[in-house]
Motif scaffolding. Sequence first.
Motif, PDB file in Angstrom:
ATOM      1  N   ARG A   1       1.750  -4.778 -17.079  1.00 40.74           N
ATOM      2  CA  ARG A   1       1.763  -4.734 -15.611  1.00 40.74           C
ATOM      3  C   ARG A   1       2.721  -3.654 -15.112  1.00 40.74           C
ATOM      4  O   ARG A   1       2.395  -2.874 -14.218  1.00 40.74           O
ATOM      5  N   SER A   2       3.905  -3.621 -15.707  1.00 36.05           N
ATOM      6  CA  SER A   2       4.913  -2.652 -15.283  1.00 36.05           C
ATOM      7  C   SER A   2       4.426  -1.227 -15.501  1.00 36.05           C
ATOM      8  O   SER A   2       4.614  -0.355 -14.651  1.00 36.05           O
ATOM      9  N   LYS A   3       3.789  -0.968 -16.633  1.00 36.18           N
ATOM     10  CA  LYS A   3       3.266   0.375 -16.932  1.00 36.18           C
ATOM     11  C   LYS A   3       2.186   0.760 -15.929  1.00 36.18           C
ATOM     12  O   LYS A   3       2.189   1.887 -15.396  1.00 36.18           O
ATOM     13  N   ALA A   4       1.276  -0.165 -15.630  1.00 35.43           N
ATOM     14  CA  ALA A   4       0.190   0.130 -14.688  1.00 35.43           C
ATOM     15  C   ALA A   4       0.738   0.427 -13.296  1.00 35.43           C
ATOM     16  O   ALA A   4       0.316   1.389 -12.643  1.00 35.43           O
TER      17      ALA A   4
ATOM     18  N   VAL B   1       0.994   4.165 -10.802  1.00 37.44           N
ATOM     19  CA  VAL B   1       0.632   4.311  -9.392  1.00 37.44           C
ATOM     20  C   VAL B   1       1.826   4.827  -8.597  1.00 37.44           C
ATOM     21  O   VAL B   1       1.695   5.730  -7.767  1.00 37.44           O
ATOM     22  N   ILE B   2       2.992   4.269  -8.857  1.00 38.75           N
ATOM     23  CA  ILE B   2       4.204   4.690  -8.141  1.00 38.75           C
ATOM     24  C   ILE B   2       4.490   6.170  -8.409  1.00 38.75           C
ATOM     25  O   ILE B   2       4.840   6.924  -7.498  1.00 38.75           O
ATOM     26  N   CYS B   3       4.336   6.593  -9.645  1.00 39.39           N
ATOM     27  CA  CYS B   3       4.574   8.001  -9.991  1.00 39.39           C
ATOM     28  C   CYS B   3       3.576   8.911  -9.269  1.00 39.39           C
ATOM     29  O   CYS B   3       3.951   9.993  -8.804  1.00 39.39           O
ATOM     30  N   ASP B   4       2.314   8.472  -9.160  1.00 35.81           N
ATOM     31  CA  ASP B   4       1.322   9.260  -8.428  1.00 35.81           C
ATOM     32  C   ASP B   4       1.712   9.371  -6.958  1.00 35.81           C
ATOM     33  O   ASP B   4       1.633  10.451  -6.360  1.00 35.81           O
TER      34      ASP B   4
ATOM     35  N   LEU C   1      10.246   6.717  -1.860  1.00 35.18           N
ATOM     36  CA  LEU C   1      10.326   7.147  -3.256  1.00 35.18           C
ATOM     37  C   LEU C   1      11.134   8.438  -3.425  1.00 35.18           C
ATOM     38  O   LEU C   1      11.399   8.856  -4.549  1.00 35.18           O
ATOM     39  N   ASP C   2      11.551   9.053  -2.318  1.00 38.23           N
ATOM     40  CA  ASP C   2      12.412  10.236  -2.413  1.00 38.23           C
ATOM     41  C   ASP C   2      13.768   9.895  -3.006  1.00 38.23           C
ATOM     42  O   ASP C   2      14.464  10.766  -3.512  1.00 38.23           O
TER      43      ASP C   2
ATOM     44  N   GLY D   1      11.546  -2.107  -2.994  1.00 37.53           N
ATOM     45  CA  GLY D   1      11.325  -2.573  -1.636  1.00 37.53           C
ATOM     46  C   GLY D   1       9.863  -2.569  -1.225  1.00 37.53           C
ATOM     47  O   GLY D   1       9.450  -3.327  -0.345  1.00 37.53           O
ATOM     48  N   LEU D   2       9.047  -1.748  -1.857  1.00 36.13           N
ATOM     49  CA  LEU D   2       7.620  -1.700  -1.550  1.00 36.13           C
ATOM     50  C   LEU D   2       6.925  -2.998  -1.926  1.00 36.13           C
ATOM     51  O   LEU D   2       5.839  -3.283  -1.426  1.00 36.13           O
ATOM     52  N   PHE D   3       7.549  -3.761  -2.804  1.00 38.29           N
ATOM     53  CA  PHE D   3       6.942  -5.000  -3.288  1.00 38.29           C
ATOM     54  C   PHE D   3       7.551  -6.235  -2.624  1.00 38.29           C
ATOM     55  O   PHE D   3       7.240  -7.359  -3.013  1.00 38.29           O
TER      56      PHE D   3
END
Length: 151
Positions: free
Chosen positions: A22-25, A29-32, A42-43, A70-72
């Motif tokens: 889950r963390s990898k998936a 997305v976060i990296c994209d 994310l800055d 915080g996004l979660f």
Amino acid sequence: IFDVSEEAVTLRGDAGATLEERSKAVTEVICDLRAEGSVPMLDGWRDEAFAVRTSFFAPPSLVVERAAAGLFGAPAYGVFVNCYTEGADGRPASMWLARRAKSKPTWPGLLDCLAAGGMAAGEMPLGAIRKEAAEEAGVPPRLAGAIQPAG
């Protein structure tokens, strides 16, 4: 890997059966999103893993980059060091304050406690505060080892 509705964004069941999957998936997305520059939060990327969990002692559901926690809607846990000197009567007489660096993404240049920091995934409070005291305030190990929780 997410289902999006008017009410919520939820992680799909097929995003991974284990914490690592889950963390990898989610990290992909976060990296994209970070690469696109579409999420200003994310800055503040720090390369620090944060556990997403429902309470302090609950097992993590995900481990994500600190800037993304915080996004979660994840509760974030942190530690703070406040220091004082004692007067002749043994009571607190003076409090130590620090000034935040002007380059900090949050509250730059303002007064702050001596040291503080978010707790990384798997970190416990006393170890985190001793680490932060050394990193942020240059407190030597001999003194950091004497830090005691006070409430």
